[in-house]
Motif scaffolding. Structure first.
Motif, short mmCIF file in Angstrom:
data_model
loop_
_atom_site.label_atom_id
_atom_site.label_comp_id
_atom_site.label_asym_id
_atom_site.label_seq_id
_atom_site.Cartn_x
_atom_site.Cartn_y
_atom_site.Cartn_z
N VAL A 237 10.93 -1.86 11.55
CA VAL A 237 9.66 -1.06 11.10
C VAL A 237 8.45 -1.34 11.91
O VAL A 237 8.33 -2.46 12.73
N CYS A 238 7.25 -0.82 11.78
CA CYS A 238 6.09 -1.11 12.23
C CYS A 238 5.35 -1.60 11.00
O CYS A 238 5.27 -0.77 9.94
N GLY A 239 5.13 -2.81 11.21
CA GLY A 239 4.45 -3.51 10.04
C GLY A 239 2.70 -3.08 9.76
O GLY A 239 2.32 -3.30 8.65
N ARG A 240 2.29 -2.17 10.58
CA ARG A 240 0.99 -1.56 10.42
C ARG A 240 1.27 0.02 9.50
O ARG A 240 0.06 0.47 9.02
N ASP A 241 2.44 0.32 9.46
CA ASP A 241 2.48 1.84 8.68
C ASP A 241 2.77 1.75 7.55
O ASP A 241 4.12 1.34 7.14
N PRO A 242 2.10 2.31 6.69
CA PRO A 242 2.68 2.33 5.32
C PRO A 242 3.27 3.63 4.79
O PRO A 242 3.73 3.63 3.62
N GLY A 243 4.13 4.15 5.81
CA GLY A 243 4.71 5.41 5.49
C GLY A 243 6.21 5.07 4.81
O GLY A 243 6.59 3.88 5.10
N PRO B 194 7.28 -0.02 3.85
CA PRO B 194 7.75 -0.09 2.59
C PRO B 194 9.40 -0.05 2.31
O PRO B 194 10.00 -0.42 1.17
N ALA B 195 9.97 0.26 3.27
CA ALA B 195 11.34 0.61 3.41
C ALA B 195 12.13 -0.75 3.10
O ALA B 195 13.07 -0.59 2.10
N PRO B 196 12.12 -1.97 3.34
CA PRO B 196 12.80 -3.13 2.69
C PRO B 196 12.58 -3.24 1.22
O PRO B 196 13.44 -3.30 0.69
N LEU B 197 11.10 -2.97 0.85
CA LEU B 197 10.91 -3.09 -0.54
C LEU B 197 11.64 -2.12 -1.39
O LEU B 197 12.08 -2.45 -2.59
N ARG B 198 11.51 -0.74 -0.79
CA ARG B 198 12.09 0.35 -1.59
C ARG B 198 13.81 -0.02 -1.76
O ARG B 198 14.50 0.31 -2.70
N TRP B 199 14.14 -0.51 -0.67
CA TRP B 199 15.74 -1.12 -0.74
C TRP B 199 16.21 -1.97 -1.73
O TRP B 199 17.01 -1.77 -2.45
N VAL C 273 0.68 -1.34 0.02
CA VAL C 273 0.12 0.19 -0.11
C VAL C 273 0.75 1.25 0.14
O VAL C 273 0.62 2.34 -0.70
N GLY C 274 1.97 1.09 0.67
CA GLY C 274 2.79 2.28 0.92
C GLY C 274 3.45 2.29 -0.39
O GLY C 274 3.93 3.54 -0.96
N LEU C 275 3.98 1.23 -1.02
CA LEU C 275 4.71 1.51 -2.45
C LEU C 275 4.02 2.11 -3.54
O LEU C 275 4.42 2.58 -4.30
#
Length: 525
Positions: free
Chosen positions: A499-505, A510-515, A302-304
């Motif tokens: 990370v907080c798994g509930r936070d789509p920020g 999303p940080a691991p996927l963005r990395w 969702v964040g992505l």
């Protein structure tokens, strides 16, 4: 002798005189003429026969059908086992047909020669005209000249066709490997492969189903499938399918052709458009049951999507399953609800999204398997997508660490109840997957790993997190030193995330996927 009177001798003398006169004044001139005409006629006959053969005239075609070529050994090379059998397509002319045409020209020239020699003498014998033997001399000479002219023409035609065929091979072979090299270079630079969402097979050369007018039997037997579309004996720039449809060669050209449907060469499942050409990013997420994998994936995707919109990148879900799953994820994230536990008996959840930014699209596949499946050797042997990934995400639940449990479970039981700690030790869930990778010959030192610690919001409630310090040092301090050593030994590159798994920020789930995307594709920023 005594029965022959003067009349016989006079008649014989007159006959021989006439024959001699015919030889001198008729046969010799006609012989000279017939020699020249015969040479030309023999050569022109062979040229005409060659033209008929090469043009494939009525009753003269020697082309073999694709089915016959597949079953024969006309083509000089064997098909690699990966491609099962030769595709049903017409071979290149200089790959096989030129040899058949040479043989056909020789056979037809021999047949014409036999008919020419078989005709005149029996006719003269039947008509009792052999007494006029002086006239047979130019005829026999002409026949010999036709034979000589035809033989020279056959030799010349054979040499010309052989030279042209050799030249075609000398030019065509480098072109074939140049085009194949272009495919391979593009795929290497772009990180392009074809991933199957059903059987998880990964290939550089997808199979392509011809959309031409095939019979139902072809569809059922798979004879409409081209498993090796690369330039070769069946065509350098184009190939012609058995149904007559003209098809492009090269994965680069076939991937977007409306005449072809990309398919998995293993199970036959249709592949996504652009498979094998666009960047293919496969992201397996693994960890213990209840570690928060699905929650992380939900918020991350969702964040992505939001990050893609902000960064000007296109976002497109490519199949109904992905659309349905993402709609469920979006609803759960907006409501702040927990996802259902991943079914350990079913196949992994695989969601595919196409990202477009600039001139470099990407197909991103995110895989979520139940933690129980990863721990069970029989079940995880089917998770072949783990083998083909360049990057993996390991999700660790800090509440499953013994030191955290011993220190806080009795102090804050409500927080522990909300955390729903993972059922297995982090080291066990990690080692089960890495051992599976090694058992299947995967070089994990060539892969990268995102080490994700989830439930950061609940750690904050306990005041037990790293508090701005180094995450790796904190993990070592809570007793995970051996796990850290194993992780950094096993993988070529490791990055740590809290990370907080509930936070789509963007700095949360999303940080691991963005990395991973920044390593394998490009940054969304």
């Amino acid at each position: 002798m005594s029965g022959r009177g003067p009349g016989w001798w006079i008649g014989t003398a007159i006959y021989l005189t006439v024959c001699l006169a015919c030889v001198v004044f008729v046969s010799v001139p006609l012989l000279l003429l017939s020699l020249g005409v015969g040479l030309v006629a023999g050569a022109l006959t062979v040229v005409a026969l060659a033209g008929v053969v090469l043009a494939g005239g009525e009753g003269t075609a020697v082309l073999h059908t694709p089915a016959e070529v597949r079953e024969s050994r006309l083509l000089p090379t064997r098909v690699r086992e990966a491609f099962v059998r030769r595709d049903r397509a017409w071979p290149q002319y200089f790959a096989a047909q030129s040899r058949l045409d040479i043989q056909a020209i020789v056979d037809r020239a021999r047949l014409a020669h036999d008919r020419m020699w078989a005709g005149p003498l029996p006719w003269l014998r039947e008509k009792q005209l052999l007494a006029w033997w002086p006239l047979i001399i130019p005829l026999a000479g002409g026949q010999g000249a036709v034979t000589a002219g035809g033989a020279l023409a056959v030799a010349a035609t054979t040499v010309v066709l052989a030279l042209v065929t050799g030249a075609a091979w000398l030019v065509g072979l480098p072109v074939v490997y140049l085009l194949r090299g272009a495919d391979a270079a593009w795929q290497r630079v772009r990180g392009a492969r074809a991933s199957c969402a059903k059987c998880f097979e990964l290939t550089a050369v997808p199979a392509y189903r011809c959309r031409g007018p095939h019979e139902l039997d072809d569809r059922l037997s798979g004879d409409d499938l081209h498993r090796d579309i690369r330039p070769g004996l069946l065509g350098v720039w184009w190939r012609r399918c058995a149904c007559g449809t003209k098809l492009p060669t090269m994965v680069l050209r076939a991937a977007f052709s409306r005449r072809l449907q990309p398919c998995c060469p293993s199970c036959g499942e249709p592949l996504f458009r652009g498979a094998g050409v666009v960047t293919d990013v496969r992201i397996p997420v693994f960890g213990a049951a209840s570690a928060g994998k699905t929650q992380l994936i939900m918020a991350a995707l969702v964040g992505l999507e939001r990050a893609a919109a902000t960064g000007g990148a296109g976002w497109q879900l490519l199949d109904e399953r992905s659309k349905r799953t993402f709609a469920e994820y979006t609803d759960l994230v907006l409501r702040g609800a927990d996802p259902a536990q991943t079914d350990a008996s079913g196949p992994p959840v695989a969601l595919t999204v196409r990202l477009d930014k600039g001139s470099r699209p990407a197909l991103v596949h995110v895989f979520d398997a139940a933690g129980e499946s990863l721990l069970d050797p029989e079940q995880n042997s089917r998770l072949s997508y783990l083998d083909y990934a360049r990057s993996l995400i390991f999700v660790m639940d800090p509440f499953s660490v013994r030191r955290i449990a011993d220190e806080f479970s009795s102090v804050a039981p409500d927080v522990y109840a909300a955390a729903n700690p993972a059922r297995h030790d982090p080291e066990r869930s990690y080692n089960a997957t890495v051992t599976r990778l090694r058992d299947f010959g995967v070089r994990t030192d060539r892969q990268r790993l995102a080490f994700v610690v989830t439930k950061a919001d609940l750690l904050d409630k306990l005041g037990a997190g790293p508090h701005g310090g180094d995450l790796r040092d904190w993990l070592a301090a809570i007793g995970l030193g051996n796990l850290l050593l194993a992780v950094e030994r096993d993988f070529g590159e490791v990055e740590f995330f809290l990370v907080c798994g509930r936070d789509p920020g963007p700095d949360a789930a999303p940080a691991p996927l963005r990395w991973v995307l920044s390593k394998e594709w490009m940054s969304l920023d």
